[in-house]
Design a protein around this motif. Structure first.
Motif, PDB file in Angstrom:
ATOM      1  N   GLU A  62      41.835  53.614  34.936  1.00  0.00           N
ATOM      2  CA  GLU A  62      42.868  52.721  34.391  1.00  0.00           C
ATOM      3  C   GLU A  62      43.733  52.147  35.506  1.00  0.00           C
ATOM      4  O   GLU A  62      44.186  50.994  35.442  1.00  0.00           O
ATOM      5  CB  GLU A  62      43.729  53.481  33.385  1.00  0.00           C
ATOM      6  N   ALA A  63      43.947  52.948  36.559  1.00  0.00           N
ATOM      7  CA  ALA A  63      44.787  52.480  37.668  1.00  0.00           C
ATOM      8  C   ALA A  63      44.166  51.307  38.415  1.00  0.00           C
ATOM      9  O   ALA A  63      44.869  50.565  39.112  1.00  0.00           O
ATOM     10  CB  ALA A  63      45.053  53.629  38.630  1.00  0.00           C
ATOM     11  N   SER A  64      42.848  51.126  38.279  1.00  0.00           N
ATOM     12  CA  SER A  64      42.174  50.024  38.982  1.00  0.00           C
ATOM     13  C   SER A  64      42.293  48.693  38.262  1.00  0.00           C
ATOM     14  O   SER A  64      41.943  47.646  38.818  1.00  0.00           O
ATOM     15  CB  SER A  64      40.689  50.354  39.169  1.00  0.00           C
ATOM     16  N   VAL A  65      42.768  48.726  37.013  1.00  0.00           N
ATOM     17  CA  VAL A  65      42.797  47.521  36.182  1.00  0.00           C
ATOM     18  C   VAL A  65      43.904  46.570  36.626  1.00  0.00           C
ATOM     19  O   VAL A  65      45.046  46.969  36.853  1.00  0.00           O
ATOM     20  CB  VAL A  65      42.985  47.882  34.692  1.00  0.00           C
ATOM     21  N   VAL A  66      43.535  45.304  36.759  1.00  0.00           N
ATOM     22  CA  VAL A  66      44.488  44.225  37.045  1.00  0.00           C
ATOM     23  C   VAL A  66      44.405  43.240  35.899  1.00  0.00           C
ATOM     24  O   VAL A  66      43.329  42.758  35.559  1.00  0.00           O
ATOM     25  CB  VAL A  66      44.172  43.512  38.376  1.00  0.00           C
ATOM     26  N   LYS A  67      45.557  42.953  35.286  1.00  0.00           N
ATOM     27  CA  LYS A  67      45.606  41.992  34.184  1.00  0.00           C
ATOM     28  C   LYS A  67      46.697  40.968  34.443  1.00  0.00           C
ATOM     29  O   LYS A  67      47.775  41.296  34.944  1.00  0.00           O
ATOM     30  CB  LYS A  67      45.922  42.698  32.862  1.00  0.00           C
ATOM     31  N   TYR A  68      46.404  39.720  34.111  1.00  0.00           N
ATOM     32  CA  TYR A  68      47.442  38.692  34.195  1.00  0.00           C
ATOM     33  C   TYR A  68      47.041  37.500  33.305  1.00  0.00           C
ATOM     34  O   TYR A  68      45.894  37.389  32.877  1.00  0.00           O
ATOM     35  CB  TYR A  68      47.683  38.243  35.629  1.00  0.00           C
ATOM     36  N   ARG A  69      48.001  36.664  33.086  1.00  0.00           N
ATOM     37  CA  ARG A  69      47.788  35.442  32.309  1.00  0.00           C
ATOM     38  C   ARG A  69      48.287  34.258  33.105  1.00  0.00           C
ATOM     39  O   ARG A  69      49.379  34.286  33.684  1.00  0.00           O
ATOM     40  CB  ARG A  69      48.515  35.503  30.975  1.00  0.00           C
ATOM     41  N   VAL A  70      47.468  33.221  33.166  1.00  0.00           N
ATOM     42  CA  VAL A  70      47.888  31.983  33.809  1.00  0.00           C
ATOM     43  C   VAL A  70      48.639  31.137  32.803  1.00  0.00           C
ATOM     44  O   VAL A  70      48.123  30.827  31.730  1.00  0.00           O
ATOM     45  CB  VAL A  70      46.680  31.206  34.350  1.00  0.00           C
TER      46      VAL A  70
ATOM     47  N   ARG B 112      45.375  33.237  42.390  1.00  0.00           N
ATOM     48  CA  ARG B 112      46.099  34.474  42.078  1.00  0.00           C
ATOM     49  C   ARG B 112      45.393  35.714  42.623  1.00  0.00           C
ATOM     50  O   ARG B 112      46.031  36.758  42.799  1.00  0.00           O
ATOM     51  CB  ARG B 112      46.254  34.614  40.555  1.00  0.00           C
ATOM     52  N   VAL B 113      44.084  35.592  42.886  1.00  0.00           N
ATOM     53  CA  VAL B 113      43.321  36.760  43.342  1.00  0.00           C
ATOM     54  C   VAL B 113      42.434  36.373  44.521  1.00  0.00           C
ATOM     55  O   VAL B 113      41.701  35.380  44.455  1.00  0.00           O
ATOM     56  CB  VAL B 113      42.443  37.337  42.217  1.00  0.00           C
ATOM     57  N   TYR B 114      42.511  37.162  45.570  1.00  0.00           N
ATOM     58  CA  TYR B 114      41.649  37.019  46.730  1.00  0.00           C
ATOM     59  C   TYR B 114      40.747  38.237  46.802  1.00  0.00           C
ATOM     60  O   TYR B 114      41.212  39.379  46.855  1.00  0.00           O
ATOM     61  CB  TYR B 114      42.495  36.906  47.997  1.00  0.00           C
ATOM     62  N   PHE B 115      39.420  38.012  46.778  1.00  0.00           N
ATOM     63  CA  PHE B 115      38.440  39.080  46.844  1.00  0.00           C
ATOM     64  C   PHE B 115      37.929  39.239  48.272  1.00  0.00           C
ATOM     65  O   PHE B 115      37.606  38.241  48.942  1.00  0.00           O
ATOM     66  CB  PHE B 115      37.245  38.785  45.930  1.00  0.00           C
ATOM     67  N   THR B 116      37.825  40.478  48.720  1.00  0.00           N
ATOM     68  CA  THR B 116      37.437  40.722  50.095  1.00  0.00           C
ATOM     69  C   THR B 116      36.765  42.079  50.240  1.00  0.00           C
ATOM     70  O   THR B 116      36.661  42.845  49.277  1.00  0.00           O
ATOM     71  CB  THR B 116      38.681  40.634  51.009  1.00  0.00           C
TER      72      THR B 116
ATOM     73  N   PHE C 254      43.612  34.415  30.113  1.00  0.00           N
ATOM     74  CA  PHE C 254      43.758  35.817  30.488  1.00  0.00           C
ATOM     75  C   PHE C 254      42.633  36.266  31.419  1.00  0.00           C
ATOM     76  O   PHE C 254      41.466  35.884  31.241  1.00  0.00           O
ATOM     77  CB  PHE C 254      43.770  36.707  29.243  1.00  0.00           C
ATOM     78  N   VAL C 255      42.992  37.110  32.375  1.00  0.00           N
ATOM     79  CA  VAL C 255      42.022  37.704  33.301  1.00  0.00           C
ATOM     80  C   VAL C 255      42.239  39.217  33.316  1.00  0.00           C
ATOM     81  O   VAL C 255      43.379  39.686  33.421  1.00  0.00           O
ATOM     82  CB  VAL C 255      42.180  37.136  34.723  1.00  0.00           C
ATOM     83  N   THR C 256      41.145  39.969  33.204  1.00  0.00           N
ATOM     84  CA  THR C 256      41.197  41.426  33.299  1.00  0.00           C
ATOM     85  C   THR C 256      40.119  41.889  34.263  1.00  0.00           C
ATOM     86  O   THR C 256      38.942  41.542  34.106  1.00  0.00           O
ATOM     87  CB  THR C 256      40.966  42.090  31.928  1.00  0.00           C
ATOM     88  N   MET C 257      40.505  42.667  35.266  1.00  0.00           N
ATOM     89  CA  MET C 257      39.577  43.121  36.305  1.00  0.00           C
ATOM     90  C   MET C 257      39.665  44.630  36.443  1.00  0.00           C
ATOM     91  O   MET C 257      40.752  45.192  36.383  1.00  0.00           O
ATOM     92  CB  MET C 257      39.912  42.448  37.639  1.00  0.00           C
ATOM     93  N   ARG C 258      38.518  45.267  36.648  1.00  0.00           N
ATOM     94  CA  ARG C 258      38.511  46.715  36.799  1.00  0.00           C
ATOM     95  C   ARG C 258      37.371  47.147  37.709  1.00  0.00           C
ATOM     96  O   ARG C 258      36.346  46.474  37.797  1.00  0.00           O
ATOM     97  CB  ARG C 258      38.365  47.414  35.438  1.00  0.00           C
ATOM     98  N   PHE C 259      37.568  48.254  38.385  1.00  0.00           N
ATOM     99  CA  PHE C 259      36.566  48.803  39.296  1.00  0.00           C
ATOM    100  C   PHE C 259      35.614  49.705  38.524  1.00  0.00           C
ATOM    101  O   PHE C 259      36.039  50.684  37.906  1.00  0.00           O
ATOM    102  CB  PHE C 259      37.260  49.598  40.405  1.00  0.00           C
TER     103      PHE C 259
ATOM    104  N   LYS D   2      57.669  33.259  42.869  1.00  0.00           N
ATOM    105  CA  LYS D   2      56.254  32.907  42.816  1.00  0.00           C
ATOM    106  C   LYS D   2      55.517  33.866  41.878  1.00  0.00           C
ATOM    107  O   LYS D   2      55.939  35.005  41.689  1.00  0.00           O
ATOM    108  CB  LYS D   2      55.625  32.988  44.205  1.00  0.00           C
ATOM    109  N   PRO D   3      54.402  33.414  41.292  1.00  0.00           N
ATOM    110  CA  PRO D   3      53.603  34.322  40.462  1.00  0.00           C
ATOM    111  C   PRO D   3      53.017  35.455  41.306  1.00  0.00           C
ATOM    112  O   PRO D   3      52.785  35.291  42.512  1.00  0.00           O
ATOM    113  CB  PRO D   3      52.490  33.412  39.911  1.00  0.00           C
ATOM    114  N   ASP D   4      52.808  36.590  40.687  1.00  0.00           N
ATOM    115  CA  ASP D   4      52.168  37.696  41.390  1.00  0.00           C
ATOM    116  C   ASP D   4      50.777  37.289  41.872  1.00  0.00           C
ATOM    117  O   ASP D   4      50.057  36.541  41.208  1.00  0.00           O
ATOM    118  CB  ASP D   4      52.032  38.907  40.467  1.00  0.00           C
ATOM    119  N   MET D   5      50.402  37.804  43.042  1.00  0.00           N
ATOM    120  CA  MET D   5      49.067  37.600  43.588  1.00  0.00           C
ATOM    121  C   MET D   5      48.477  38.968  43.939  1.00  0.00           C
ATOM    122  O   MET D   5      49.217  39.919  44.170  1.00  0.00           O
ATOM    123  CB  MET D   5      49.116  36.696  44.827  1.00  0.00           C
TER     124      MET D   5
END
Length: 362
Positions: A353-361, A267-271, A334-339, A287-290
């Motif tokens: 807050e705009a940097s936060v990415v949240k999703y549930r598998v 679901r997440v690609y880090f680069t 659950f996954v929560t990511m922030r800068f 498809k699920p969001d990526m």
């Protein structure tokens, strides 16, 4: 004739059964709740500018390393892994470079000392810091340097300490050392699969990925709900920039790569590679969001000005003014990511807050 059971015995038996059921349910609940949230960090691009021969932006990277060390020691955050997406150093990129790659790598390790020490204080069997190469680790533009030499430097300083489960090329017989070991690899932590993708396997500096290995690894090794892939070159642009050999400059290769991630449940690609931080939301029908999280803000010269976004609807966050890193929490499904960024003006660490990415598998 057997004596009749008393009503009291029946009630007692019923209560006993209910008590056992409650104990089982509570025990199950506790075992689920016992898996406390934990975190990992992603960052990339700590190289110095072309005018700085030290190879590393020591001051910026060391500032970041001190903050990550606090995340490692903080029981409320529990940072258990650090991933680094390439361009640790400036490498042998031009004739002005006076330091060897091993010397630059030692500078990088010195800047990251707070992270190494924080993990050592946890009495872990190994240091859970995982790296992949960027284009600057493979550069051999300076006279006297060559591809074999910079690869040897990488393996000696980092690659040999990474998981050695990378792919042998088809022309390498079993038992021989594969050139891709210490470059491509995967690792499992708790119920999460992490896959490190080396994109510089070709003779030039253009991205080249072992797609077959990546597909097989995602299919065979993913046994839990989460998988994260990290590499150097971004698949999707955020700011409008010139052709800099990012993966998005090669759309056919990029599309094949992205489809592999999609099929593999990533679901997440880090680069990194681009010297700013940005979040791209990639949606496909049915498809699920990526997401692509680009965080090339660990010390390399940040992109200047206010460049236009390529796709404002896709890029949900962009920051080219602050150094920092992505802190990612895993809490069950659950996954929560922030800068986490360092504000020079306020001299403190902040998150938008705009940097936060949240999703549930599911």
């Amino acid at each position: 004739m057997k004596p009749a059971k008393s009503r009291g015995n029946s009630v007692f038996g019923l209560l006993k059964g209910l008590l056992i059921l409650i104990v089982v349910l509570v025990g199950s609940s506790l075992s689920i709740a016992g898996e406390q949230p934990w975190s990992f960090v992603f960052l990339a691009d700590s190289r110095s500018s072309g005018k700085d021969s030290t190879g590393v932006n020591f001051r910026a990277l060391n500032l970041i390393a001190h903050e990550i060390s606090k995340d490692i020691k903080n029981p409320g955050i529990k940072c258990e892994l650090v991933l680094f997406g390439g361009d640790l150093i400036i490498g042998q990129s031009n004739e002005k470079i006076s330091r060897s790659n091993p010397a630059q790598f030692q500078e990088w390790k010195s800047a990251m000392k707070p992270v190494y020490e924080a993990f050592r204080s946890m009495k872990l069997p190994t240091i859970p810091l995982y790296v992949v190469r960027g284009n600057h680790e493979v550069y051999h533009r300076k006279a006297g340097s060559n591809a074999e030499g910079v690869l040897k430097d990488w393996l000696s300083e980092f690659g040999n300490d990474m998981p050695q489960n990378g792919p042998p090329p088809s022309d390498i017989s079993p038992g021989q050392t594969s050139p891709q070991k210490g470059l491509n690899y995967s690792l499992k932590h708790r119920d999460v699969l992490f896959v490190a993708v080396d994109q510089y396997l070709g003779p030039e500096y253009d991205p080249l990925i072992n797609e077959d290995w990546l597909e097989i690894t995602l299919r065979k090794e993913k046994t839990g709900p989460h998988v994260f892939v990290f590499a150097h070159a971004p698949a999707w642009p955020a700011f409008k920039t010139k052709n800099d050999r990012s993966l998005f400059n090669y759309p056919e290769s990029r599309d094949r790569f992205w489809k592999i991630l999609e099929r593999g449940g990533c679901r997440v690609y880090f680069t990194g590679h681009q010297h700013y931080t940005a979040v791209n939301l990639i949606r496909a029908e049915g498809k699920p969001d990526m997401w692509q999280i680009m965080s090339g803000s660990a010390g390399a010269p940040l992109t200047k000005g206010t460049p236009d976004l390529v796709n404002p609807e896709s890029t949900t966050y962009a920051n080219n003014t602050d150094y920092g890193y992505y802190l990612c929490e895993v809490d069950g499904d659950f996954v929560t990511m922030r800068f986490k960024r360092y504000s020079k003006a306020e001299k403190k660490w902040k998150s938008d807050e705009a940097s936060v990415v949240k999703y549930r598998v599911k």
